[in-house]
Design an enzyme around this catalytic site. Structure first.
Site, PDB file in Angstrom:
ATOM      1  N   ASP A  31      31.228  13.680 -47.591  1.00 16.67           N
ATOM      2  CA  ASP A  31      30.615  15.246 -47.718  1.00 16.67           C
ATOM      3  C   ASP A  31      30.699  15.600 -46.377  1.00 16.67           C
ATOM      4  O   ASP A  31      30.651  14.974 -45.302  1.00 16.67           O
ATOM      5  CB  ASP A  31      29.129  14.696 -48.072  1.00 16.67           C
ATOM      6  CG  ASP A  31      28.382  16.196 -48.456  1.00 16.67           C
ATOM      7  OD1 ASP A  31      29.169  17.008 -48.718  1.00 16.67           O
ATOM      8  OD2 ASP A  31      27.026  16.017 -48.544  1.00 16.67           O
ATOM      9  N   ASN A  33      32.809  18.417 -45.531  1.00 17.59           N
ATOM     10  CA  ASN A  33      34.052  19.157 -44.875  1.00 17.59           C
ATOM     11  C   ASN A  33      33.916  20.720 -44.701  1.00 17.59           C
ATOM     12  O   ASN A  33      34.254  21.339 -43.839  1.00 17.59           O
ATOM     13  CB  ASN A  33      35.109  19.241 -46.121  1.00 17.59           C
ATOM     14  CG  ASN A  33      35.657  17.619 -46.318  1.00 17.59           C
ATOM     15  OD1 ASN A  33      35.286  16.781 -45.496  1.00 17.59           O
ATOM     16  ND2 ASN A  33      36.258  17.625 -47.341  1.00 17.59           N
ATOM     17  N   ARG A  44      37.017  26.940 -45.053  1.00 18.82           N
ATOM     18  CA  ARG A  44      36.722  25.556 -45.603  1.00 18.82           C
ATOM     19  C   ARG A  44      37.956  24.631 -46.058  1.00 18.82           C
ATOM     20  O   ARG A  44      38.010  23.500 -45.764  1.00 18.82           O
ATOM     21  CB  ARG A  44      35.872  25.910 -47.047  1.00 18.82           C
ATOM     22  CG  ARG A  44      34.559  26.620 -46.833  1.00 18.82           C
ATOM     23  CD  ARG A  44      33.838  26.897 -48.138  1.00 18.82           C
ATOM     24  NE  ARG A  44      33.688  25.577 -48.899  1.00 18.82           N
ATOM     25  CZ  ARG A  44      33.005  24.532 -48.678  1.00 18.82           C
ATOM     26  NH1 ARG A  44      31.805  24.891 -47.863  1.00 18.82           N
ATOM     27  NH2 ARG A  44      32.695  23.759 -49.441  1.00 18.82           N
ATOM     28  N   HIS A  48      38.810  20.603 -45.731  1.00 18.51           N
ATOM     29  CA  HIS A  48      39.196  19.896 -46.387  1.00 18.51           C
ATOM     30  C   HIS A  48      40.343  18.942 -45.913  1.00 18.51           C
ATOM     31  O   HIS A  48      40.673  17.888 -46.399  1.00 18.51           O
ATOM     32  CB  HIS A  48      39.552  20.422 -47.762  1.00 18.51           C
ATOM     33  CG  HIS A  48      38.171  20.964 -48.567  1.00 18.51           C
ATOM     34  ND1 HIS A  48      37.266  20.259 -48.746  1.00 18.51           N
ATOM     35  CD2 HIS A  48      38.067  22.003 -49.302  1.00 18.51           C
ATOM     36  CE1 HIS A  48      36.037  20.824 -49.229  1.00 18.51           C
ATOM     37  NE2 HIS A  48      36.679  22.017 -49.606  1.00 18.51           N
ATOM     38  N   SER A  76      34.479  16.018 -58.046  1.00 20.38           N
ATOM     39  CA  SER A  76      33.362  15.424 -58.773  1.00 20.38           C
ATOM     40  C   SER A  76      33.520  16.545 -60.190  1.00 20.38           C
ATOM     41  O   SER A  76      34.059  17.517 -60.007  1.00 20.38           O
ATOM     42  CB  SER A  76      31.893  15.651 -58.412  1.00 20.38           C
ATOM     43  OG  SER A  76      31.812  17.059 -58.353  1.00 20.38           O
ATOM     44  N   THR A  77      32.965  16.137 -61.237  1.00 21.87           N
ATOM     45  CA  THR A  77      32.888  17.064 -62.523  1.00 21.87           C
ATOM     46  C   THR A  77      32.248  18.260 -62.275  1.00 21.87           C
ATOM     47  O   THR A  77      32.695  19.453 -62.979  1.00 21.87           O
ATOM     48  CB  THR A  77      32.274  16.423 -63.920  1.00 21.87           C
ATOM     49  OG1 THR A  77      31.025  15.823 -63.131  1.00 21.87           O
ATOM     50  CG2 THR A  77      33.107  15.174 -64.287  1.00 21.87           C
ATOM     51  N   LEU A 142      44.162  -3.986 -50.780  1.00 22.21           N
ATOM     52  CA  LEU A 142      43.219  -3.078 -51.119  1.00 22.21           C
ATOM     53  C   LEU A 142      43.451  -2.220 -52.455  1.00 22.21           C
ATOM     54  O   LEU A 142      44.426  -1.526 -52.563  1.00 22.21           O
ATOM     55  CB  LEU A 142      43.219  -2.047 -49.967  1.00 22.21           C
ATOM     56  CG  LEU A 142      42.029  -0.890 -49.875  1.00 22.21           C
ATOM     57  CD1 LEU A 142      40.680  -1.543 -49.967  1.00 22.21           C
ATOM     58  CD2 LEU A 142      42.382  -0.030 -48.959  1.00 22.21           C
ATOM     59  N   ARG A 205      21.331  11.633 -50.997  1.00 19.45           N
ATOM     60  CA  ARG A 205      21.468  11.889 -52.607  1.00 19.45           C
ATOM     61  C   ARG A 205      22.895  11.008 -53.074  1.00 19.45           C
ATOM     62  O   ARG A 205      23.732  10.841 -52.366  1.00 19.45           O
ATOM     63  CB  ARG A 205      21.837  13.193 -52.942  1.00 19.45           C
ATOM     64  CG  ARG A 205      20.706  14.203 -53.103  1.00 19.45           C
ATOM     65  CD  ARG A 205      21.085  15.465 -53.779  1.00 19.45           C
ATOM     66  NE  ARG A 205      22.272  16.029 -52.952  1.00 19.45           N
ATOM     67  CZ  ARG A 205      22.045  16.875 -51.786  1.00 19.45           C
ATOM     68  NH1 ARG A 205      20.876  17.290 -51.315  1.00 19.45           N
ATOM     69  NH2 ARG A 205      23.070  17.527 -51.399  1.00 19.45           N
ATOM     70  N   GLU A 218      23.903  -1.087 -51.185  1.00 23.07           N
ATOM     71  CA  GLU A 218      23.140  -0.957 -50.067  1.00 23.07           C
ATOM     72  C   GLU A 218      23.709   0.642 -49.902  1.00 23.07           C
ATOM     73  O   GLU A 218      24.794   0.613 -49.742  1.00 23.07           O
ATOM     74  CB  GLU A 218      23.556  -1.793 -48.944  1.00 23.07           C
ATOM     75  CG  GLU A 218      22.842  -3.033 -49.028  1.00 23.07           C
ATOM     76  CD  GLU A 218      21.325  -3.229 -49.059  1.00 23.07           C
ATOM     77  OE1 GLU A 218      20.870  -2.087 -48.442  1.00 23.07           O
ATOM     78  OE2 GLU A 218      20.642  -4.035 -49.719  1.00 23.07           O
TER      79      GLU A 218
HETATM   80  C1  FPP Z   1      32.565  17.534 -49.679  1.00 16.03           C
HETATM   81  O1  FPP Z   1      32.668  18.271 -48.660  1.00 16.03           O
HETATM   82  C2  FPP Z   1      33.898  17.232 -50.045  1.00 16.03           C
HETATM   83  C3  FPP Z   1      34.582  17.391 -51.303  1.00 16.03           C
HETATM   84  C4  FPP Z   1      33.850  18.009 -52.388  1.00 16.03           C
HETATM   85  C5  FPP Z   1      35.867  16.680 -51.602  1.00 16.03           C
HETATM   86  C6  FPP Z   1      36.176  15.843 -50.681  1.00 16.03           C
HETATM   87  C7  FPP Z   1      37.735  15.732 -50.628  1.00 16.03           C
HETATM   88  C8  FPP Z   1      38.527  15.508 -49.503  1.00 16.03           C
HETATM   89  C9  FPP Z   1      38.030  14.391 -48.425  1.00 16.03           C
HETATM   90  C10 FPP Z   1      39.949  15.864 -48.981  1.00 16.03           C
HETATM   91  C11 FPP Z   1      40.691  15.510 -50.251  1.00 16.03           C
HETATM   92  C12 FPP Z   1      41.211  14.278 -50.369  1.00 16.03           C
HETATM   93  C13 FPP Z   1      41.844  14.173 -51.682  1.00 16.03           C
HETATM   94  C14 FPP Z   1      42.664  12.940 -51.693  1.00 16.03           C
HETATM   95  C15 FPP Z   1      41.824  15.389 -52.730  1.00 16.03           C
HETATM   96  P1  FPP Z   1      32.007  19.840 -49.277  1.00 16.03           P
HETATM   97  O2  FPP Z   1      32.954  20.873 -49.432  1.00 16.03           O
HETATM   98  O3  FPP Z   1      30.973  19.619 -50.153  1.00 16.03           O
HETATM   99  O4  FPP Z   1      31.348  20.016 -47.691  1.00 16.03           O
HETATM  100  P2  FPP Z   1      29.865  20.839 -47.585  1.00 16.03           P
HETATM  101  O5  FPP Z   1      28.452  20.187 -48.150  1.00 16.03           O
HETATM  102  O6  FPP Z   1      29.676  20.753 -45.943  1.00 16.03           O
HETATM  103  O7  FPP Z   1      30.128  22.446 -47.871  1.00 16.03           O
END
Ligand code: FPP
Length: 254
Positions: A31, A33, A44, A48, A76-77, A142, A205, A218
């Site tokens: 979380d 990005n 944004r 990512h 996520s969905t 892995l 959460r 954990e």
């Molecule tokens: C949450 O950050 C992150 C995501 C919704 C996507 C996670 C994706 C990656 C780490 C990169 C993609 C990797 C692959 C392999 C597809 P957020 O956008 O919710 O951040 P914020 O809460 O600060 O807005």
């Protein structure tokens, strides 16, 4: 082969991690990005992109540490509710990640798997995923589970649907249903539950992640935004996990 993480960190005295008690299964809610990008005045999409770099580093580190399963919440969905452009960026990053990383992952014995309704992902992403599954399926290292179009509730709905179908077919007797037999219908069938769930960016959460599997995990929440989560932060999270006492509903040994 990836160079030894262990030697690098020991020599810098970073973390006192007990090598004999590395969690078998680590799951990560990646979380922050967007906030990482916002703080730098960047779009944004660049958050990512930086998130993918962090993922590369953490996959390599987990493999070197001897973690057996790494599950990452990549989409996520609920993420379909984001603007179309952002969904497009995430899907392109996934496709690109698989294209660029597959040979390195394979060379380091990683097995690529996915959890979620991947049949609803764009065709290009599905093609790369199936290539990765096929190429890496015999590897001994892995297991990297990419949670894609994943939702814990959606997973449980599928479990109930599949189990009901087997009951209707006479393959499954309702009286014989128990936690073990039901867990065979999960996306994670045959895998151990996560020992450690890490969430970055300080939010406390689960956000619909691994609802069944997290029963005794954990949970370690770290303040860093995902793009800043590095090897050192991973070792620290493992150290925090190692300091916890896991009782699984029983009593303390002490
Ligand atoms: C949450 O950050 C992150 C995501 C919704 C996507 C996670 C994706 C990656 C780490 C990169 C993609 C990797 C692959 C392999 C597809 P957020 O956008 O919710 O951040 P914020 O809460 O600060 O807005």
């Amino acid at each position: 082969m990836w160079p030894s993480l262990w030697k690098r960190h020991k020599s810098k005295g970073f973390a006192e991690v007990d090598r004999k008690r590395i969690p078998c299964h680590i799951a990560i809610i990646m979380d922050g990005n967007g906030r990482w990008a916002h703080r730098r005045g960047l779009p944004r999409s660049l958050g990512h992109k930086a998130g993918v770099e962090a993922l590369r580093v953490i996959v390599r580190a987990c493999s070197q540490l001897g973690v057996k399963y790494l599950t990452v919440y990549a989409f996520s969905t609920e993420n379909w509710r984001r603007p179309k452009e952002e969904v497009g960026v995430l899907m392109n990053l996934l496709t690109e990640y698989l294209r660029k990383e597959l040979e390195e992952l394979h060379g380091n014995a990683v097995v690529v798997k996915a959890l979620g309704r991947i049949e609803e992902l764009p065709q290009e992403a599905q093609t790369e995923l199936f290539k990765a599954f096929e190429r890496t399926k015999e590897n001994p290292g892995l297991v990297l589970n990419l949670a894609l179009n994943y939702g814990g509730r959606a997973e449980l709905v599928e479990v109930v649907r599949k189990a009901s179908q087997d009951i209707a077919k006479g393959v499954l007797e309702p009286e014989k249903l128990d936690e073990h037999s039901l867990s065979q219908y999960l996306y994670t069938a045959g895998m151990p539950d996560p020992d450690l769930i890490i969430r970055t960016s300080g939010e406390m959460r689960l956000s619909n992640f691994l609802l069944w599997q997290s029963a005794y995990s954990e949970i370690v929440v770290v303040p860093e935004y995902w793009p800043d989560f590095d090897e050192k932060a991973l070792l620290q999270a493992i150290q925090t996990y190692q300091q916890r006492e896991r009782r699984f509903g029983g009593l303390s040994k002490g």
